[in-house]
Every structure is written in C-alpha cells, then in structure tokens.
Design an enzyme around this catalytic site. Structure first.
Site, PDB file in Angstrom:
ATOM      1  CG  HIS A 560      -1.898   1.107   1.241  1.00  0.00           C
ATOM      2  ND1 HIS A 560      -2.624   1.438   2.363  1.00  0.00           N
ATOM      3  CD2 HIS A 560      -2.263   2.008   0.299  1.00  0.00           C
ATOM      4  CE1 HIS A 560      -3.393   2.486   2.100  1.00  0.00           C
ATOM      5  NE2 HIS A 560      -3.185   2.855   0.867  1.00  0.00           N
ATOM      6  CG  HIS A 565      -0.236   6.492  -0.405  1.00  0.00           C
ATOM      7  ND1 HIS A 565      -1.073   7.557  -0.141  1.00  0.00           N
ATOM      8  CD2 HIS A 565      -1.006   5.373  -0.305  1.00  0.00           C
ATOM      9  CE1 HIS A 565      -2.293   7.114   0.117  1.00  0.00           C
ATOM     10  NE2 HIS A 565      -2.274   5.787   0.021  1.00  0.00           N
ATOM     11  CG  HIS A 752      -4.540   3.546  -3.865  1.00  0.00           C
ATOM     12  ND1 HIS A 752      -5.760   4.126  -3.619  1.00  0.00           N
ATOM     13  CD2 HIS A 752      -3.809   3.720  -2.734  1.00  0.00           C
ATOM     14  CE1 HIS A 752      -5.783   4.623  -2.398  1.00  0.00           C
ATOM     15  NE2 HIS A 752      -4.603   4.394  -1.833  1.00  0.00           N
ATOM     16  CG  ASN A 756      -7.167   2.698   0.355  1.00  0.00           C
ATOM     17  OD1 ASN A 756      -6.481   2.994   1.333  1.00  0.00           O
ATOM     18  ND2 ASN A 756      -8.338   3.283   0.111  1.00  0.00           N
ATOM     19  CB  ILE A 902      -8.474   8.100   0.941  1.00  0.00           C
ATOM     20  CG1 ILE A 902      -8.609   7.966   2.454  1.00  0.00           C
ATOM     21  CG2 ILE A 902      -8.815   6.786   0.249  1.00  0.00           C
ATOM     22  CD1 ILE A 902      -8.448   9.262   3.198  1.00  0.00           C
TER      23      ILE A 902
END
Length: 902
Positions: A560, A565, A752, A756, A902
């Site tokens: 993740h 990110h 993602h 997520n 997010i």
C-alpha cells in the site's frame, strides 16, 4: 517563493493594449507612472524567492486603431468561475473586497494571443479588462468580462487572471464565449494568491494540447516561464501559498526535538534507499542535525491542497479528524494501554455497544465530524464510538477462523500481491548463516507429503505448479532482535506454504516461524501444521495470527504505502516540474495525481511518523518505515509495477499469445488478477489511442524535450537511489511511452484500489488480520508455567497475541476512514476531462474506455454469481468487488478512483 512581474498597463480601457514602457499598475492607483530608482518591496516577500517574470509583450493596436479598421472587432464574453472555499466568510479585509466586487475592481482578466506579430516576430500585446461579479450559485461565483478583440489579434491561447482581493481565490475554470471557432475552455483548478503576494497573477492555457515542438509561437515563452515558476530554486522554507515542486529525502518522520526516543533515520540515500518526497525547507531539528523539524502542517504545493474546498477532501478531512481528534480522545480514556480483550464477545462490543468517548473540548463534537462511526446518545448527549460490522463479519461471524478463508484471501483479499509460486526446493534463506543461523527451512518434503497425501507427491506438486508461498522470512528476520527489545510486541521470520486444489482454492499446509540467534541463544525455528488434535489446532491458530500480522504489516508498509503513495509522489513532482500544463501527457496523467500529495503529507504528519498509528499498532513497530526502505531496496522495480509483469514475476502467470490478455494464469480463479487484467487492458488501450494521436511520428517521443526531461528526472531525482538500475525502461518510441504511462495509471488506480478500499471489510474485524503479534508462541521457550497456561486457556493466549484494546480500536477507526469513498469521488472513466472532450478523437477514445469499464462492472457481477468460482462465491463468502469501477459513497469495498485520494 515566486513573484510575478507586475504587468505594465496603459489604461483600463479594454481595447488599449499593454505598453510596458509607460505605466505600472499598482493596487493603490492603476495609473501611476514608472519612477526611477528602487521599486517598492512587496510585503511578505521571501529573500530566497525565485521571481517569475512573464515575458514582456509589446503594445500593438490602440482603441482608435480598432475603430478605424475596415473589419469590425469581435465581441466576446469571458466567464470566470470561482469556487467558494471553507473559511472564505469573515476576514479583516472582507468589506474592502465586497466593495471592490461591487464596483467590478477585484479580478483582472487579460487575453493572450497564440500568434506573434508577423511584422516583428514578437508576441502580440495582451488585452485586459476587469471582470465583474455577476452571479453566485451554491458554491460557485461567476465573474464576467466583455471584450472587443481586434480583427488581427488571432487565436486566443492563454488568459492571465490577476486577483485584486485580499484573500486567495480558487479559480475553477474560464469559458470564453463568442469566438468563431466556438467556446474556448480554460480548465484552471488552481489557487490564485491575494494581492501583495507572489502568484496573484496567473496564466492559464486553453484545453488545446501541444507538444513543445508544435507550441504556437505566441505561447512558447509563457510555456517555458510557467515551468520555471514551479521549480523553485531549492533554498528557503516553503510557504503555504507557494506552488513550488522540489525533492527531498524523508527526514521528517521523527521528532527528536519532542522526544529523543522519536529520532528516526533518514530514508533516502545509500544506507536506506527510498523515493523522494516534496521538499518543505523547514529548519533542522535542534537535537538532530540530519532531521527536519516538524510543524503542525506539512507543506504541499498550493494547487495540491484541497482541504479548503467543501467536498473535495471529504476523506482527508475525516482522516485528519480521526488522527488528531478521535485517537487522542481514545488515548485519554484508556487507563491501561496494554490491556487485552478479555474474551471474544468484548471484540463484538465494538460493533454492538461501542466505546464511550470523553466530552469534546472547545464546543465541537467528534460526532459532527465523524457521523458514520460516532453516535450521540440522546439521553446523555454522550458520544459513542460504534463501528458498523464489516461485510465479511456480517456475512459469516466465523469467517476468520477457517483455513479455507485464509487461503482465499491471498487471492481475493486485501493483499493479493504477496503470494508466489514455489520454484525451488528445498526452501532456503539467502541471509548470512553466520549471522542468522542455518539457512535451510524445516518445512521438509515429508511434512508437505503428509499434508497432500492422496492428492499427489511433492515432485508432482512442484512440476504441476501446485505449491505457493507467503515468504516474509528474509525480510523480517533481520528485524527480529531489534523488535523484541520493544515493549509489547514480538517478531519472527515466517514462511507459509499453500497447496492449490483443482478448483483453484488454496489449502494452507505449513507455517514456519524462525528466530535468529539472539541473546546467546541459538537459532530457533518451528513448523506448524493444521493437524486435528486440540493442541496442534490451537498452536496452528496462534502461528497463523503471527503470519497474518506479518502480512498486515507488509501490506500496509509495502503493497500500500510504498508501492502506491510513496513511489507515485516523484511522478507528480516531475510532471509539474517538466511537463507544461498544455502537454498532452500532463493532461493524461493529471487526473491520476489529484489529492495524493496532500494525503501523503497528512500521512507523514500523523500516520507513518514516529510514535504514529503505524509504529504503535503494526509490525515491526518503530522500525516500520525503515523496513519499507529495505523492501524498496530489495524488491521495487518500475518495470514490475505493471500488472502483467508482476504476475509473471511472482509465477502467477506465463506469457501466452493465445490466452486472454496474452497471459495464462497459474491459478485460474484468481479474482484480483482476473478483474485486474481486464482493467489493465482497458487502461492500456486508452493510453495507446491517446499517445498515438499525439505522437503519430515515432521520432516525436525521443525529440520531445519536456517528455525526456520528465522521464530522466523521475529516474535520477525522484528515484535517485535506483537511478543506475538496468531495468528502467527506455523512452524512445510511442510503445515505450504507452508502457510507462499505463503502468503509472494502473498503480494510481487499480493497484491502489485493490489494496486500499477493502481495508475495513477484511481488517475491520481485527482477528481476521491482526495488525501486530504481541507475545511469542508458547512452544518457543520451555517454560512449564506458560505451557500449562496455554493448555488450560488456549483462547486467552490467542487473545494476548492479538492487538490490545487501544491498538485494535485505533486501527479499526483509521481503516474505516481509509476504506471510504467521498461523496464526490472521481472514478476512473466516469467524468471526462475538458481537454479530452474538446478534442473529438480523444473524446471518442475516452468514451470507448468508459464503455469498457461499464462492461467490467457487469463481468464482475457475473463472476461473483458463478458457483464454480469458489474464491468469490459461496456460503458466507464476500464477493470480490474491489476492482469494480464505480461505487456509492462510504465504505463499500468497491470503486476505482483515478487517483490515490485517501
């Protein structure tokens, strides 16, 4: 900091053009003559700032000349849409701004021709006018300006907007009506600073995309200057109103000024390789010269910050409320941070009765900020933290207990990126045996054949590709000794073997836990198998809890955070520094980059920081981020971030030109791969049509200086610690470019979404995926008292292994927010970017892409209803919907946004 050169205007008449040698527009008087000597220093100016100086544009036609022309001037109307923001109500100069709006003196619009003067070869003069506030509807304010365009002005290619307010404004878009070729659109989505600050005057280009080589002559200098404006000069502290993109290492995760125990190593460099983050320029910590001091808010370039918009960062606002409001509230009422759940019904209470919260301070209520997870009891006005049961738990309260579900979730769960095919036997560590002990695994052929007896032999299982592994042995083993010195946690290296049945279900066969030589003790390792006697069954369950904690930590830190990110942030920085806003690749990728930098800044502030949620609640504790650096060094490769390459690398697929997607899956019912490959192909086909349209000649890719600078900077600056790796793709042809952008688009969207938005569904009931294991397995130490306790109370030993009440409650709250979609989530393929809509071929290509995503929705529904697909259908089984393109707001376990929002 940037400072736009103030334009020099002749008069406020919209037909009079700029003459830079006559007048200087000031905020006090629009017609002050230029004076010799030093100019007035603007307030709040940073001496380290880099001034943006838009190229001077010479005067051409005056109003009288237009009037005498044989051709009539063209009348056009410019509509500027400004979005109302949070906090835009009362401020000191609000009255002055209201008066300026009333008299139409608050917003200046300036038209820029895309052409040059054929006589001089210089840019044509701009035409300017004040825009009047005309309409306010909901969250939007419309400003309007009427222009008369000289017949020889040419195509309008850009618009300057100058903000005369005392407060920044968010310009959503600009539409120019009345042009012969139809309405011209300018998608701004940008903050324009208030007067007396740099960037109070901004340039915005039309939605027409240009490669550097075919940029209209009248826009070339503006294109170059605008790129220079956002690069900064690499010095000084960045201020919140700036829009500078630059690189730095992760030296701000620790907080040694607050507590020496919160010192953390710098991530990025030879010792701990890591992607780069956005530079903030804060001063060094007084107690640690290599660490950057911390502040209440991490800088992000202004156009990456959306928290002042009413809905755009619903998720970011909620996450901020949890991290800075709810978590401290929970910690304040916890009398013992180490207390465990006394029994399983107490875990169920998180969903039934909830947790009382202390009264909110300052008059605000957490229930107002987080209505989905906090209820207010009417009689007592008490806030109760009460979670909705996750879908997995709601369908089957004992789902987490079943080994079949353990195997299923490696294919259709929260972390589908770790399972690998076993290709070598016997299993053997690559670590130094002098440090970590004998490398040979104790999972022997005899143990495996005991488990698969009646199906096939070990050799047959290897040959037929039936053995798979979750292997966290070599990654975790170097951290075991360090983690065991931390309070309230433990660690092992682990291997977990699975057998593939003919129906594509996975049967767990064996778990090996390893402790290296430590404290004078030799290496210890033990194999656990799912036997049928009571003692072995309970030891298996406890060993499984340890493996799940390892998988949870790896998922959160690597699958993740790191791979989405963290690794994406350099792509965003490089795109803004090297690709003009009018570059077609910038416009292709921009939707995939929205909101990410602000979310990442918030994560550095309160999620992955020293003593933050990750360190205090996940394995391997305070070494979590350091561990992600090791994973980056050992495992991350850009070329393997493409889904097909990832599947092949892990042995989960082989190339087959006759198979769908050109791949034959090793496990036929692999929900993540089955759905993901359809999504991957759709993205690639969309990227292919887009790239080939703008690069019809293959040589254009190599000769595109912006594109080449972008790709070079991603490799050498954004991922500087891996710049010399041989696996980086070259960027010489359209095919190369298609591969690169498809990979980036997949990582920000499908990858993602898959790791997520299922976090609450699969980990909201934490026994299914405990975030941490707190005690050693009972058989590691020959302690008669502990062994007797295990024999008498095996359930209590399992509960002591699980996270504490405080850890579990904090993590559940965070996962609930991380798994949520905002009401205005931007789902891939749903809404078309204006630049795409204004180009007929691109519009058609996008509509085709959008249609394929709608088809994927139906395919996923059909697959989930197929009883032959046992990894996504069955009694109590949660359907696999994580790659279903659209979703309703909230926690849904589906939906693929464009970006890491997010």
């Amino acid at each position: 900091m940037l400072k736009s050169q103030l334009s020099h205007y002749s008069a406020l008449d919209p037909l009079k053009c700029v003459n830079p040698n006559l007048f200087l527009l000031t905020h006090a008087n629009p017609l002050l003559p230029i004076r010799s000597g030093p100019q007035r220093q603007t307030p709040k100016q940073n001496v380290n700032s880099l001034r943006l100086r838009f190229p001077a544009r010479p005067a051409v036609i005056k109003a009288s000349s237009v009037a005498s022309s044989t051709e009539k001037p063209l009348s056009v109307k410019v509509l500027v849409t400004v979005q109302r923001t949070l906090g835009s109500g009362l401020y000191l100069e609000r009255g002055l701004d209201d008066i300026a709006d009333l008299f139409g003196k608050s917003l200046v619009v300036e038209l820029v021709s895309a052409e040059v003067d054929p006589a001089t070869g210089l840019e044509k003069a701009t035409i300017r006018h004040y825009a009047h506030k005309e309409d306010t509807e909901g969250d939007e304010i419309t400003y309007e300006a009427d222009f008369k365009i000289p017949p020889d002005f040419g195509i309008i290619g850009a618009i300057f907007v100058e903000n005369e307010h005392h407060k920044e404004i968010y310009v959503k878009d600009i539409v120019l009506e009345g042009h012969p070729i139809g309405p011209l659109h300018f998608v701004c989505s940008s903050w324009v600073n208030e007067k007396d600050l740099p960037d109070s005057k901004r340039v915005f280009f039309t939605t027409k995309s240009y490669l550097p080589s075919n940029t209209p002559e009248g826009l070339k200098k503006l294109r170059q200057e605008e790129l220079k404006a956002v690069r900064g000069n690499g010095v000084g502290k960045r201020e919140s109103h700036e829009r500078i993109y630059d690189y730095d290492v992760y030296n701000d995760l620790g907080d040694p000024n607050k507590n020496p125990e919160h010192k953390r190593p710098v991530l990025g460099g030879k010792q701990f390789p890591y992607p780069r983050r956005c530079r903030t320029g804060r001063p060094r910590a007084s107690r640690d010269p290599v660490s950057e001091s911390r502040s209440l808010n991490n800088y992000v370039p202004r156009d990456e910050a959306f928290s002042a918009l009413k809905q755009a960062t619903f998720n970011a606002s909620s996450l901020n409320s949890v991290l800075n409001g709810l978590i401290p509230a929970l910690e304040s009422v916890s009398t013992d941070n180490d207390i465990r759940f006394p029994h399983f019904p107490a875990i169920d209470d998180l969903f039934d009765n909830g947790v009382p919260l202390p009264p909110s301070k300052g008059g605000w209520k957490l229930a107002t900020l987080l209505p989905r997870i906090i209820d207010t009891v009417v009689d007592s006005a008490e806030d109760i933290l009460r979670f909705h049961p996750p879908e997995t738990f709601d369908r089957d309260k004992f789902f987490w207990f079943r080994d079949e579900e353990f195997g299923r979730q490696t294919l259709a769960g929260l972390n589908p990126y770790s399972l690998r095919l076993v290709t070598e036997w016997p299993l053997k560590s690559k670590l130094d045996p002098a440090v970590y002990g004998p490398p040979e695994s104790e999972i022997t052929g005899k143990i495996i054949e005991q488990q698969i007896r009646g199906f096939m032999t070990l050799d047959e299982a290897l040959t037929k590709k039936r053995l798979f592994i979750l292997d966290y042995h070599d990654l975790l083993l170097p951290y075991v000794a360090k983690v065991r010195k931390l309070k309230g946690t433990t660690l092992y290296g682990s291997r977990t073997l699975f057998f593939l049945h003919s129906d594509s279900t996975l049967k767990p066969l064996a778990i090996e836990l390893t402790r290296p030589p430590i404290d004078g003790k030799p290496q210890w390792k033990k194999v656990f198998t799912p036997f049928w006697d009571a003692t072995s069954v309970w030891l298996w369950r406890i060993a499984k809890a340890h493996v799940l904690a390892h998988d949870s930590g790896y998922h959160q830190l690597v699958s993740h955070w790191l791979r989405t990110h963290c690794c994406v942030e350099p792509y965003i920085i490089a795109s803004n520094r090297q690709l003009s806003a009018m570059h077609p690749i910038y416009r292709l990728l921009h939707p995939h980059f929205r909101y990410t930098m602000e979310i990442n800044a918030l994560a550095r502030q309160a999620l992955i920081n020293a003593n933050g949620i990750i360190e205090t609640s996940f394995s391997p504790g305070k070494y979590s981020m350091e561990f992600s650096s090791v994973a980056y060094k050992e495992q991350w490769q850009f070329n393997l971030e493409a889904l097909p390459a990832d599947l092949i690398h892990r042995g989960l697929a082989v190339e087959d030109p006759n198979a769908p997607h050109g791949l034959k899956l090793t496990i036929e019912d692999y929900p993540f791969a089955n759905d993901g490959l359809i999504l991957w192909d759709a993205i690639k086909d969309w990227a292919t049509e887009y790239v080939n349209y703008y690069y019809p000649d293959p040589s254009l890719v190599k000769s595109d200086e912006e594109l080449q600078a972008w790709w070079t900077e991603i490799r050498t600056e954004g991922h500087a610690d891996k710049k010399d790796e041989p696996w980086w793709p070259v960027l010489n042809t359209p095919e190369d470019l298609i591969s690169v952008v498809t990979t980036i688009m997949w990582v920000t969207s499908g990858h993602h979404a898959a790791v997520n938005f299922g976090q609450y569904s699969f980990a909201g009931y934490f026994p299914n995926r405990p975030s941490i294991a707190r005690i050693n397995v009972p058989v590691e130490e020959k302690n008669k008292e502990k062994w007797e306790y295990f024999l008498n109370k095996p359930e209590d030993v399992l509960l002591e292994t699980f996270p504490t009440q405080l850890q579990a409650t904090k993590v559940t709250a965070v996962l609930n927010i991380l798994s949520s979609h905002s009401p205005d989530e931007e789902y891939m393929g749903k809404d078309m970017e204006q630049a795409w809509a204004d180009e007929p071929f691109i519009k058609g290509a996008f509509e085709k892409f959008s249609g394929r995503l709608k088809e994927l929705e139906g395919i996923i529904d059909k697959r989930n209803a197929d009883p032959n697909l046992k990894n996504r259908h069955g009694a109590g089984v949660t359907p696999y919907e994580l790659l279903k393109p659209e979703s309703e707001p909230g926690v849904t376990g589906k939906g693929v946004p464009y970006s890491i929002s997010i």
